[in-house]
Write a protein that holds these residues in place. Structure first.
Motif, PDB file in Angstrom:
ATOM      1  N   HIS A  43       0.819  -1.205   0.000  1.00  0.00           N
ATOM      2  CA  HIS A  43       0.000   0.000   0.000  1.00  0.00           C
ATOM      3  C   HIS A  43       0.859   1.263   0.000  1.00  0.00           C
ATOM      4  O   HIS A  43       0.330   2.350  -0.217  1.00  0.00           O
ATOM      5  N   TYR A  44       2.146   1.132   0.261  1.00  0.00           N
ATOM      6  CA  TYR A  44       3.005   2.298   0.312  1.00  0.00           C
ATOM      7  C   TYR A  44       3.574   2.631  -1.061  1.00  0.00           C
ATOM      8  O   TYR A  44       4.319   3.585  -1.207  1.00  0.00           O
ATOM      9  N   TYR A  45       3.255   1.861  -2.037  1.00  0.00           N
ATOM     10  CA  TYR A  45       3.803   2.077  -3.372  1.00  0.00           C
ATOM     11  C   TYR A  45       2.682   2.294  -4.382  1.00  0.00           C
ATOM     12  O   TYR A  45       1.570   1.826  -4.212  1.00  0.00           O
ATOM     13  N   HIS A  46       3.011   2.993  -5.473  1.00  0.00           N
ATOM     14  CA  HIS A  46       2.030   3.154  -6.532  1.00  0.00           C
ATOM     15  C   HIS A  46       1.719   1.792  -7.136  1.00  0.00           C
ATOM     16  O   HIS A  46       2.611   1.050  -7.527  1.00  0.00           O
ATOM     17  N   ILE A  58      -6.483   0.877  -3.124  1.00  0.00           N
ATOM     18  CA  ILE A  58      -5.837   1.702  -2.100  1.00  0.00           C
ATOM     19  C   ILE A  58      -6.821   2.100  -1.007  1.00  0.00           C
ATOM     20  O   ILE A  58      -6.510   2.038   0.185  1.00  0.00           O
ATOM     21  N   SER A  76      -1.138   9.035 -10.714  1.00  0.00           N
ATOM     22  CA  SER A  76      -0.679   9.715  -9.498  1.00  0.00           C
ATOM     23  C   SER A  76      -1.829  10.411  -8.802  1.00  0.00           C
ATOM     24  O   SER A  76      -1.927  10.392  -7.563  1.00  0.00           O
ATOM     25  N   VAL A  92      -3.980   7.779  -7.118  1.00  0.00           N
ATOM     26  CA  VAL A  92      -3.289   7.256  -5.941  1.00  0.00           C
ATOM     27  C   VAL A  92      -3.395   8.233  -4.779  1.00  0.00           C
ATOM     28  O   VAL A  92      -3.636   7.844  -3.629  1.00  0.00           O
ATOM     29  N   GLY A 141      -5.193   7.654  -1.302  1.00  0.00           N
ATOM     30  CA  GLY A 141      -4.506   7.819  -0.028  1.00  0.00           C
ATOM     31  C   GLY A 141      -5.325   8.626   0.966  1.00  0.00           C
ATOM     32  O   GLY A 141      -5.301   8.358   2.170  1.00  0.00           O
ATOM     33  N   CYS A 164       0.297   8.122   0.627  1.00  0.00           N
ATOM     34  CA  CYS A 164       1.100   8.190  -0.596  1.00  0.00           C
ATOM     35  C   CYS A 164       1.830   9.529  -0.723  1.00  0.00           C
ATOM     36  O   CYS A 164       2.204   9.938  -1.828  1.00  0.00           O
ATOM     37  N   GLN A 171       7.401   8.311  -0.293  1.00  0.00           N
ATOM     38  CA  GLN A 171       7.690   6.994  -0.848  1.00  0.00           C
ATOM     39  C   GLN A 171       8.673   6.283   0.074  1.00  0.00           C
ATOM     40  O   GLN A 171       9.646   6.882   0.544  1.00  0.00           O
TER      41      GLN A 171
END
Length: 901
Positions: free
Chosen positions: A135-138, A310, A340, A343, A347, A444, A447
């Protein structure tokens, strides 16, 4: 705006606590101002997203002025406290009057906020439980077809492939997916990923490629640009490599670096260059004779899948899931189809549990923003949605250079020094900071980079679109300044109330004329070579060189440099006496110890780093005046021993202490007063007293370089909080004492040994809590695996030059909890045996530069949990044998080859 209010309140609280005698005649006034600011703070916390409304923005601007007035009162009072009695009375009277004016303004503004009827923000301050790392990444949802197409294109006869798309379209995500694809890893023997930061230097870009390919040596750093380009060209011509250059922005950059790449039609090279750029002109120019790939917009279904992956939690089901599903569709209609942007919106939604909060966000979007949101709109929305305690944490990242991998440990110490972190609830500062980083990552907004051995975050960085937002908000808040033009700097600092300065480029320190500066970070040389050596100095040096007097030339240049450094440091110490943070790590200065004789004037310092500087003698005793220090980093040059005066014991507030690797024989430090110390690195019993470790009852991390104790039995470490122990030169420690030391640290989770420890591991009962073990350069002649395999909780094991035998054996039922294993530079091992039922939970395995290893153990085929097998810097013959073996098909889906030549 609440960021500034919280900062001032913290300073007032610190001042009242630390200066009781100084403030006894004015304490009540500061207390009243603090109470008024705290009341205003409660209203600002509730403003939330409504800061975007015109009426709120108007009053926020008024609040900004009064907050900085309050801060200026504090700083002015501190500046003028060392005066005669009559002057002191006048200053106190004037300060009391100014505080009364400020309180009246705060009261007026608070009433106005009440009149506007500020409602609760939609920002939820409660943290969810930690989510999975993915979940911490695109996410790569919706890119499958593009990935497959680009992988096929890359394997065709194109030398350069250029991915072009607008900011936030997912260029980097797509490039990473292609770069890590199994077919790409298998077909290319060399792999390098380079982020092109700005301002750029072509030799730095070339060096980063060398590092990525694993072929950068000490000699390469001395090469000229032409020599470096030729070597890289030849290597790429002779080996089939993939090089990714992420975020090239101008034609100038590409034209400058491309001479190092064999991309013309005449060469027979099979190497490929993959670039990403939002500049179509550059992309088309770079792809001449190659392939230009335009990013495709996501479909609505793909966009919705990204948002759902997400924003939805595992607890969403039934009516709640259906309601959120409908709201997500409605929210997505207002968003552009940029990955982006989706995302970021995901987030925001991921931090809100109830459908009511989702509906409030949707209503806010409909009523306050345009029908179709741009990426800047959504980014601003994400910032406004941050809980008040996360905003200064995020803004603080604006001070780091583009593409900079930020150490979480250092960031925590800077946050502590700024007063951004506190442990009022009794939690450890590290746990609080990690929860903040996790929350920013879930949103998000940062990173995640590397992770620590205990699976906590080690580094983080800002995506370029978020860095633009961070810089913009930091500028609006007057949170920090990154100077660019020394000529306009005095005017900027005069017109703005700058408190923090980060030096990314060379700027004359004399250009900083703000006596109320509180933080100064250096990420560039304090006096770079091209600026420090004037034409006359160069001419003198050249004369000596022509006369074959090289050493005279070097000494002459060094003398002139040190003379100029002395002037710079004197200016710094005499003009910025309110500094709380001074980080010289990036300054690369040379100094004689007495250059620091005036550093004792910076009595309000909380953070001081001299890491990476070069000191030729001893530090000044005046450093003992820095009694408020919480972090002291003295990891200076490793070439010259430095003498440290016995004054560190005066710094009773120290929490993080990093001693030099080399101290001279005259250094003998008392550390028994440092009861708040949490981290102690480079402890050497030759220069410190072993019994002082018994006084450090809050110690969490201990690093030892030399250890000798005459007590029998020795009472060594009293801290029950100790979790990490590293011994970097165990050959200087008696093996029985080392065994005793480890066995008494009953709560440690991490143990690192670097250097010779004899033929076998110490005969000690290792603490059962150990989850991480690292053996580096121990050169054991006895196989350590049978002993290590008995550690019941060991999850991560790293062995580097740890064994000089020919066979490693992981026996049955050994390593019951092992999750990650790394074997590096064990050059003598030919055979590795893994019995069935050994390492049943292994997920990650790395084999790096083990040149003699003939084949992977057959036992690996029975480990069903294996997710990644990384093989790096191994001979091509090993790779060929592995790929041709009958068992390869069972594990090929997890194998990643990296730089196997």
């Amino acid at each position: 705006m609440a960021v500034s209010v919280f900062s001032v309140i913290r300073k007032i609280e610190d001042l009242l606590m630390e200066e009781p005698e100084l403030l006894k005649r004015i304490r009540e006034d500061f207390d009243r101002m603090g109470r008024a600011l705290r009341l205003m703070k409660s209203f600002l916390i509730r403003i939330g997203l409504r800061e975007n409304k015109f009426t709120i923005r108007f009053w926020v601007a008024e609040i900004k002025d009064v907050v900085y007035d309050a801060e200026d009162v504090i700083h002015t009072f501190l500046h003028k406290t060392t005066v005669c009695f009559l002057e002191e009375r006048r200053i106190i009277r004037k300060t009391k009057s100014k505080i009364s004016e400020i309180i009246d303004k705060i009261t007026y503004l608070t009433r106005k906020l009440e009149g506007i009827g500020v409602e609760e923000s939609i920002s939820g301050e409660s943290l969810h439980q930690r989510q999975q790392l993915s979940h911490y990444y695109h996410p790569i949802v919706g890119l499958d077809d593009q990935i497959a197409h680009l992988v096929s294109t890359l394997l065709q006869d194109y030398r350069v492939i250029s991915i072009c798309g607008m900011v936030g379209s997912g260029k980097t995500t797509l490039a990473k997916a292609v770069y890590n694809h199994k077919r790409v890893r298998y077909n290319f023997v060399g792999h390098a990923w380079v982020y092109v930061s700005y301002p750029w230097k072509r030799n730095k870009i070339w060096e980063d490629i060398f590092y990525g390919l694993g072929i950068f040596g000490v000699k390469d750093s001395k090469y000229s640009d032409e020599e470096l380009a030729k070597k890289l060209y030849k290597f790429l011509e002779d080996n089939k490599c993939i090089v990714v250059l992420d975020d090239i922005r101008t034609v100038e950059v590409w034209d400058s670096i491309k001479p190092a790449f064999p991309i013309n039609c005449e060469t027979q090279s099979l190497s490929k260059i993959l670039i990403t750029s939002s500049n179509r002109k550059l992309s088309a120019h770079a792809a001449r004779g190659g392939c230009l790939y335009d990013m495709k917009m996501l479909t609505y279904e793909q966009s919705f899948n990204i948002l759902r992956n997400i924003a939805f939690s595992e607890t969403d089901f039934g009516e709640q899931y259906s309601a959120k599903n409908n709201l997500a569709e409605d929210i997505l209609r207002h968003c552009c189809r940029l990955p982006s942007a989706i995302v970021v919106m995901g987030g925001i939604l991921a931090t809100k549990r109830s459908t009511e909060e989702w509906e409030m966000l949707l209503n806010h979007v409909k009523s306050n923003l345009s029908s179709i949101l741009s990426l800047p709109d959504i980014l601003a929305l994400a910032y406004d949605d941050l809980p008040y305690h996360l905003k200064p944490c995020f803004l603080y990242l604006s001070q780091f250079p583009e593409g900079y991998m930020i150490s979480i440990g250092k960031l925590i110490q800077l946050w502590v020094a700024e007063g951004i972190l506190s442990n009022d609830k009794g939690e450890s500062i590290e746990d609080i900071a990690e929860s903040y980083i996790i929350e920013l990552a879930k949103r998000c907004m940062v990173q995640v980079g590397e992770r620590e051995v205990n699976m906590k975050f080690k580094t983080c960085y800002l995506h370029d679109v978020y860095r633009d937002l961070c810089l913009s908000k930091a500028s609006q808040e007057e949170f920090a300044l990154i100077p660019e033009n020394p000529f306009s700097l005095p005017d900027i600092m005069a017109s703005r109330r700058v408190r923090r300065v980060a030096m990314h480029e060379y700027i004359p320190i004399q250009s900083l004329r703000n006596l109320k500066l509180m933080s100064l970070l250096f990420f560039n040389e304090l006096y770079p070579e091209e600026s420090s050596i004037s034409s006359s100095l160069q001419e003198t040096a050249e004369i000596y060189l022509r006369e074959d007097k090289r050493w005279i030339s070097i000494l002459w240049i060094l003398f002139k440099l040190m003379w100029r450094f002395r002037r710079i440091l004197n200016y710094l110490f005499n003009n910025f006496k309110l500094l709380r943070i001074l980080d010289l790590e990036g300054a690369e200065i040379y100094m004689e110890g007495e250059f620091l004789r005036d550093i004792g004037k910076l009595i309000r310092l909380r953070y001081l780093s001299l890491m990476g500087t070069t000191c030729f003698s001893k530090l000044s005793r005046s450093i003992g005046n820095l009694k408020r220090l919480q972090t002291l980093d003295l990891r200076m040059n490793e070439e010259f021993p430095v003498q440290i005066p016995n004054v560190i014991c005066k710094m009773e507030m120290l929490m993080y202490l990093y001693l030099p690797m080399l101290c001279d024989s005259k250094t003998k430090l008392r550390l028994n007063t440092l009861r708040n110390l949490r981290t102690l690195v480079n402890f050497n019993s030759k220069n410190c007293y072993v019994e002082d470790l018994g006084c450090m009852t809050n110690l969490v991390e201990l690093g030892i370089t030399r250890f000798f104790c005459t007590d029998d039995p020795p009472v060594i470490i009293a801290s029950e909080h100790l979790r990490s122990l590293s011994v970097s030169r165990p050959e200087n420690i008696d093996s029985d004492l080392l065994a005793y030391l480890i066995s008494t640290c009953v709560h440690i989770c991490e143990l690192s040994l670097t250097g010779s420890i004899g033929k076998f591991l110490p005969a000690c009962q290792s603490p059962y809590q150990i989850t991480f073990m690292s053996l580096s350069e121990t050169e054991l002649s006895t196989d350590p695996m049978p002993t290590l395999g008995k550690l019941p909780n060991l999850k991560i094991l790293e062995l580097k030059k740890a064994f000089i035998g020919e066979e490693l054996h992981c026996s049955t039922e050994g390593f019951p909890e092992l999750n990650s294993l790394k074997l590096s530079s064990i050059s003598t091992v030919k055979h590795w045996i893994v019995d069935k039922s050994s390492m049943p939970k292994l997920r990650h395995l790395e084999i790096i530069d083990c040149k003699s290893l003939e084949m992977l153990p057959v036992g690996l085929m029975f480990i069903t949990t294996l997710e990644e097998l990384k093989i790096e810097l191994m001979p091509k013959a090993f790779k060929d044998r592995l790929c041709e073996g009958d068992q390869f098909n069972k594990i090929k889906h997890v194998v990643i080859f990296q730089n196997c030549y």
